[in-house]
Design a protein around this motif. Structure first.
Motif, short mmCIF file in Angstrom:
data_model
loop_
_atom_site.label_atom_id
_atom_site.label_comp_id
_atom_site.label_asym_id
_atom_site.label_seq_id
_atom_site.Cartn_x
_atom_site.Cartn_y
_atom_site.Cartn_z
N CYS A 1 -41.64 9.30 -4.90
CA CYS A 1 -42.27 10.62 -4.94
C CYS A 1 -41.98 11.33 -6.26
CB CYS A 1 -41.77 11.48 -3.77
SG CYS A 1 -42.23 10.80 -2.17
N GLY A 2 -43.05 11.66 -6.98
CA GLY A 2 -42.91 12.35 -8.26
C GLY A 2 -43.13 13.84 -8.13
N GLU A 3 -43.48 14.48 -9.25
CA GLU A 3 -43.68 15.93 -9.27
C GLU A 3 -44.83 16.34 -8.37
OE1 GLU A 3 -42.01 18.41 -10.70
OE2 GLU A 3 -40.48 16.98 -11.35
N GLY A 4 -44.61 17.45 -7.65
CA GLY A 4 -45.67 18.02 -6.83
C GLY A 4 -45.98 17.24 -5.57
N THR A 5 -45.10 16.34 -5.15
CA THR A 5 -45.34 15.54 -3.95
C THR A 5 -44.45 16.03 -2.81
OG1 THR A 5 -46.08 13.56 -5.12
CG2 THR A 5 -45.11 13.23 -2.94
N LYS A 6 -45.03 16.11 -1.63
CA LYS A 6 -44.29 16.48 -0.42
C LYS A 6 -44.28 15.28 0.51
CE LYS A 6 -44.07 20.15 3.11
NZ LYS A 6 -43.42 21.30 2.51
N LEU A 7 -43.10 14.96 1.03
CA LEU A 7 -42.94 13.80 1.91
C LEU A 7 -42.55 14.28 3.30
CD1 LEU A 7 -42.64 10.73 2.43
CD2 LEU A 7 -40.29 10.93 1.62
N VAL A 8 -43.25 13.76 4.31
CA VAL A 8 -42.93 14.04 5.70
C VAL A 8 -42.54 12.72 6.37
CG1 VAL A 8 -43.76 14.93 7.91
CG2 VAL A 8 -44.53 15.98 5.77
N CYS A 9 -41.32 12.64 6.88
CA CYS A 9 -40.84 11.47 7.60
C CYS A 9 -40.78 11.81 9.08
CB CYS A 9 -39.45 11.05 7.12
SG CYS A 9 -39.40 10.51 5.40
N SER A 10 -41.44 11.03 9.91
CA SER A 10 -41.43 11.30 11.34
C SER A 10 -41.09 10.04 12.11
CB SER A 10 -42.78 11.85 11.80
OG SER A 10 -43.79 10.88 11.66
N GLY A 11 -40.46 10.21 13.28
CA GLY A 11 -40.11 9.06 14.09
C GLY A 11 -39.41 9.45 15.36
N ASN A 12 -39.35 8.50 16.27
CA ASN A 12 -38.69 8.69 17.57
C ASN A 12 -37.61 7.63 17.69
OD1 ASN A 12 -37.94 9.03 20.21
ND2 ASN A 12 -39.89 8.36 21.10
N LEU A 13 -36.35 8.05 17.68
CA LEU A 13 -35.23 7.12 17.70
C LEU A 13 -35.09 6.39 19.03
CD1 LEU A 13 -32.71 9.36 15.76
CD2 LEU A 13 -33.59 7.14 14.99
N ALA A 14 -35.87 6.78 20.02
CA ALA A 14 -35.85 6.06 21.30
C ALA A 14 -36.84 4.90 21.30
CB ALA A 14 -36.17 7.02 22.44
N GLN A 15 -37.60 4.73 20.22
CA GLN A 15 -38.61 3.67 20.16
C GLN A 15 -38.40 2.77 18.95
OE1 GLN A 15 -42.45 5.63 20.35
NE2 GLN A 15 -42.33 5.89 22.55
N ILE A 16 -37.20 2.24 18.79
CA ILE A 16 -36.90 1.34 17.68
C ILE A 16 -37.31 -0.08 18.07
CG2 ILE A 16 -35.04 0.32 16.31
CD1 ILE A 16 -33.60 2.99 16.41
N ASP A 17 -38.15 -0.70 17.25
CA ASP A 17 -38.64 -2.05 17.51
C ASP A 17 -37.82 -3.12 16.79
OD1 ASP A 17 -40.82 -1.01 19.01
OD2 ASP A 17 -41.86 -0.58 17.14
N SER A 18 -37.15 -2.73 15.70
CA SER A 18 -36.42 -3.70 14.90
C SER A 18 -35.19 -4.20 15.64
CB SER A 18 -36.01 -3.07 13.56
OG SER A 18 -35.16 -3.95 12.85
N SER A 19 -35.01 -5.52 15.63
CA SER A 19 -33.84 -6.10 16.29
C SER A 19 -32.57 -5.92 15.46
CB SER A 19 -34.07 -7.60 16.55
OG SER A 19 -34.35 -8.27 15.32
N TYR A 20 -32.71 -5.42 14.22
CA TYR A 20 -31.56 -5.25 13.33
C TYR A 20 -31.07 -3.80 13.28
CZ TYR A 20 -32.88 -9.88 11.73
OH TYR A 20 -33.19 -11.22 11.69
#
Length: 458
Positions: free
Chosen positions: A397-416
């Protein structure tokens, strides 16, 4: 530390896949890598799984340590240094030479060899403590059942021990806030009203933490912390609940806090967590459309997410990169349909909006090396990402960029990954004191009464 106090840590393969440079995390203690682990890393490094890169990084790190060593030195242990400080030693153990005493699970020959090696080392190094480190819960149970005294998880990258301790992004005062506080120093800055209070009135405050009370007439956000005092912006419960973006109004105070953070141009990173159906995606998309189309604050919208199990197969899907990603970003297209369901022609509206807002669907696998300028970036389902994968996105993310991270920790698919080792948990805690970020846990399911009942009772 004397030899008797130094522990011997035996690492399982999944430790080096989870954290390739974990060998440097054990300070003055000794680390042993069983030969079976190297065999499994060799098999994984050439696979098309998303952990193959981590396997290659771990192998290169070991090669850097052992490249000039003799076989005797490798077996005896090579001193290692981390950040210029001397640590313990690292060695490779030929566990295939050990007579097997554990024969359980014929299809788990590698695990059996590691367990037999640990039992041998436990007797060889006695009375020193030999600890098997593995992220595999069943492997930990098997090890204890086989007679290994000390078995543990890898916790050096865990910022919290219990997911219930994860920061929610807000603090709710019992009763009425103003009755509890009494007199305070207040001042006007433009249209905003700021109040200054002693820090001891709050429980573990941090910048951009929201403040609400049970009386439903107060809402604020911490602006700064200076010594023994704290300054917060008085937003007001009523004003927060009347905010809107692309026709969407908050349905509860948690959505109100999330929308306030999403619409604030001074916040570069917004982290939204919560159960399925709490409104994470629809709020993020509504805020993105409002700020790109109506306010022209950003040039484009980039939507991306991890593609579990298909890092190798995305190329076989038809179409361009955006078209390949469509099945994995159906949540976003569903949200777009919900936002425009009352239009005369929903399909026509969506096509127009996709072009007008310059919405791009990108795979996280192709984000490395990019520099994203003047964009609203939505990273969805990031509970399935490791800390290093999320770092890859954030550093794009460079200048003027907005980042939105969303997720549900009860729905993890990764086995790691687990809720406490997920990259989403990691950034919530790491960015807690960063003035350019805000985190909100959206409590409550608003999708439907069916979804709400399922979330609470299943």
């Amino acid at each position: 530390m004397d030899d008797a106090g130094r522990k011997v840590f035996v690492l399982d393969t999944n430790i080096l896949l989870h954290e390739p440079l974990a060998i440097y995390s054990f300070k003055e203690h000794d680390v042993i890598i069983p030969m079976t682990v190297l065999e499994e890393l060799d098999r994984i490094k050439d696979s098309k799984r998303d952990v193959s890169r981590d396997a290659r990084v771990a192998i290169r790190a070991l090669e850097d340590i052992f490249h000039d060593a003799t076989p005797e030195q490798i077996a005896g242990g090579i001193p290692i240094t981390a950040a210029g400080e001397a640590c313990g030693s690292i060695s490779i153990f030929a566990d295939y030479e050990i007579t097997e005493t554990v024969h359980a699970f014929a299809d788990k020959a590698g695990d059996n060899r590691i367990l037999n090696g640990v039992l041998y080392l436990q007797a060889y190094y006695s009375p020193r403590e030999v600890v098997l480190i593995t992220k595999d819960i069943n492997m930990r149970l098997r090890a204890k059942g086989a007679g290994v005294y000390h078995v543990d998880d890898y916790r050096s990258d865990q910022l919290i021990d219990d997911i219930r301790m994860l920061t929610k992004g807000y603090y709710q005062f019992p009763g009425s806030f103003w009755e509890r506080v009494g007199v305070c120093h207040s001042e006007k800055q433009g249209r905003a009203t700021l109040h200054t209070l002693p820090v001891e009135l709050f429980e573990a405050p941090y910048i951009n933490q929201y403040l609400i009370d049970e009386g439903s007439d107060f809402a604020g956000r911490i602006q700064s912390l200076e010594g023994d005092s704290l300054t917060f912006k008085d937003i007001g419960h009523e004003r927060m609940m009347h905010r809107q973006a692309w026709g969407i109004h908050p349905k509860n105070i948690y959505q109100g806090m999330a929308l306030d953070a999403l619409m604030d141009p001074d916040i570069d990173l917004v982290i939204l967590t919560g159960p399925a159906g709490c409104g994470k995606t629809i709020l993020a998309m509504a805020a993105a459309l409002e700020q790109v189309i109506e306010k022209s604050m950003y040039d484009k919208i980039i939507v991306t997410r991890n593609t579990p199990e298909i890092a190798e197969s995305i190329g076989f899907l038809p179409g361009t990169e955006e078209e390949k990603m469509m099945p994995w970003l159906a949540a976003v297209t569903d949200t777009m349909e919900a936002l425009h369901k009352h239009d005369v022609c929903t399909d026509g509206s969506m096509k127009y909006i996709f072009e007008k807002a310059n919405i791009q669907f990108k795979s996280i696998n192709f984000m490395r090396g990019r520099s994203i300028q003047n964009a609203f970036v939505l990273l969805d389902e990031c509970q399935n990402l490791t800390a290093s994968q999320i770092k890859t996105i954030i550093t794009r993310c460079g200048e003027g960029t907005k980042l939105v991270c969303s997720g549900n920790l009860a729905q993890i698919d990764s086995s790691y990954l687990s809720p406490v080792t997920s990259g989403l948990t990691y950034i919530v805690e790491r960015f807690k004191h960063f003035e350019g970020s805000a985190n909100v846990y959206l409590n409550g399911v608003v999708r439907s009464r069916l979804a709400e009942f399922a979330e609470e009772n299943l």
